[in-house]
Design an enzyme around this catalytic site. Structure first.
Site, short mmCIF file in Angstrom:
data_model
loop_
_atom_site.label_atom_id
_atom_site.label_comp_id
_atom_site.label_asym_id
_atom_site.label_seq_id
_atom_site.Cartn_x
_atom_site.Cartn_y
_atom_site.Cartn_z
N ASN A 112 6.35 7.41 -2.86
CA ASN A 112 5.25 6.53 -3.24
C ASN A 112 4.13 6.78 -2.24
O ASN A 112 4.20 6.33 -1.10
CB ASN A 112 5.72 5.06 -3.17
N HIS A 143 5.20 -3.22 -7.48
CA HIS A 143 5.34 -3.02 -6.03
C HIS A 143 4.80 -4.27 -5.31
O HIS A 143 3.83 -4.88 -5.77
CB HIS A 143 4.56 -1.77 -5.61
N GLU A 186 3.02 -4.60 -2.83
CA GLU A 186 1.60 -4.54 -2.45
C GLU A 186 0.71 -4.91 -3.64
O GLU A 186 -0.39 -5.44 -3.47
CB GLU A 186 1.27 -3.13 -1.92
N GLU A 206 13.06 -3.40 -2.46
CA GLU A 206 12.23 -3.15 -1.30
C GLU A 206 11.94 -4.44 -0.55
O GLU A 206 10.98 -5.16 -0.90
CB GLU A 206 10.90 -2.52 -1.73
N GLY A 235 6.79 -0.23 5.48
CA GLY A 235 5.76 0.26 6.39
C GLY A 235 5.85 -0.32 7.80
O GLY A 235 4.92 -0.20 8.59
N SER A 257 10.77 1.67 4.81
CA SER A 257 10.97 2.47 6.02
C SER A 257 12.18 3.40 5.93
O SER A 257 12.84 3.65 6.93
CB SER A 257 11.07 1.58 7.27
P1 PGA Z 1 7.59 2.82 3.40
O1 PGA Z 1 7.11 2.31 1.95
O2 PGA Z 1 8.63 3.86 3.17
O3 PGA Z 1 6.35 3.38 4.04
O4 PGA Z 1 8.13 1.63 4.12
C1 PGA Z 1 8.02 2.12 0.93
C2 PGA Z 1 7.31 1.58 -0.28
O5 PGA Z 1 6.45 0.70 -0.14
O6 PGA Z 1 7.58 2.00 -1.42
#
Ligand code: PGA
Length: 258
Positions: free
Chosen positions: A13, A99, A101, A170, A176, A216
């Site tokens: 992603n 997601h 976000e 997630e 992140g 992560s």
């Molecule tokens: P990350 O993001 O691996 O940077 O933690 C995962 C995601 O948001 O899909």
């Protein structure tokens, strides 16, 4: 993972990273070191403007390109939006839906459910995301929260259609942040998600559903996470931006399974 019953999927992603030119550079570097084995499906979900470059670069490979979002409507006056069938026509195979976000930008469970239907109707494989906040985890309501998100996202999805759906767990506190869920924590929730699918559909459907972990995941922790029986792959943000790291995660999917 359990390759006997379901697909292992390693999905990147990219979020809002890389231009079309940088996409081309990444794909050239990635193709040169891509593992040859066929032990998992590989997806790269990229910014909408990077889709043509990514599709072109990966045409002769087994890497499927995906989008990071779609609109639930088939067409119309939705300035700036992209319909699911436009993604299919552009060569996409996958689309990330719900997601955290995007949920933080106001996307509701109802929106996510509508997008899942739009994606399936357009022939895309939706990667449906769910996840709890740190507050929810500490309050002990993770299981209920995730079950609710999954039930709402899958409302009206038929037995035939659920076969095409990928679910990604997630935890928001792990995205992140460098703070990965432990393999045990991730396994527990992924197992619970499978139970939800079993209750909504059947044991057969639950057994065949690929459930990914994201948050992560990187070249160092992937092996242990993927060794869990109910973690069928990863949705990878940061580490999918670097070909060498992404390749190491794909290689971690090449381990004996139950
Ligand atoms: P990350 O993001 O691996 O940077 O933690 C995962 C995601 O948001 O899909």
């Amino acid at each position: 993972m359990n390759r006997k019953y379901r697909k292992t999927v390693i999905a990147g992603n990219w979020k809002m990273n890389k231009t079309p030119s940088e996409t081309k550079e990444f794909m050239t570097a990635f193709k040169a070191i891509m593992p040859k084995g066929r032990w998992c499906d590989i997806a790269l979900c990229v910014p909408a403007v990077c889709i043509p470059a990514a599709v072109r670069a990966m045409r002769e490979t087994r890497v499927g390109i995906g989008a990071e979002n779609c609109n639930a409507n088939p067409s119309g006056a939705y300035t700036g939006e992209i319909a699911a069938n436009m993604l299919t026509d552009a060569g996409c195979k996958y689309v990330i839906i719900g997601h955290s976000e995007r949920r933080a930008m106001g996307e509701t469970d109802a929106d996510i459910n509508a997008k899942v239907h739009a994606a399936l109707e357009a022939g895309l494989i939706p990667i449906v995301c769910c996840g709890e906040t740190l507050e929810q985890r500490e309050a002990g309501i993770t299981s209920e929260w995730i079950a609710m998100q999954i039930k709402l996202a899958l409302q009206g999805v038929s037995e035939e259609q659920i076969r095409k759906v990928i679910i990604a767990y997630e935890p928001i506190w792990a995205i992140g942040t460098g703070r990965t869920a432990t393999p045990e924590q991730a396994q527990q929730v992924c197992e619970e998600i499978r139970t939800v699918v079993r209750k909504l559909y059947s044991s057969k459907h639950a057994r065949a559903t690929s459930i990914l972990y994201g948050g992560s995941m990187n070249e160092k922790n992937a092996f242990e996470l993927l060794a869990q029986p109910d973690i069928d792959g990863g949705l990878i943000g940061g580490a999918s931006l670097v070909p060498e790291k992404f390749v190491k995660i794909i290689e971690a999917a090449n381990q004996p399974t139950m």
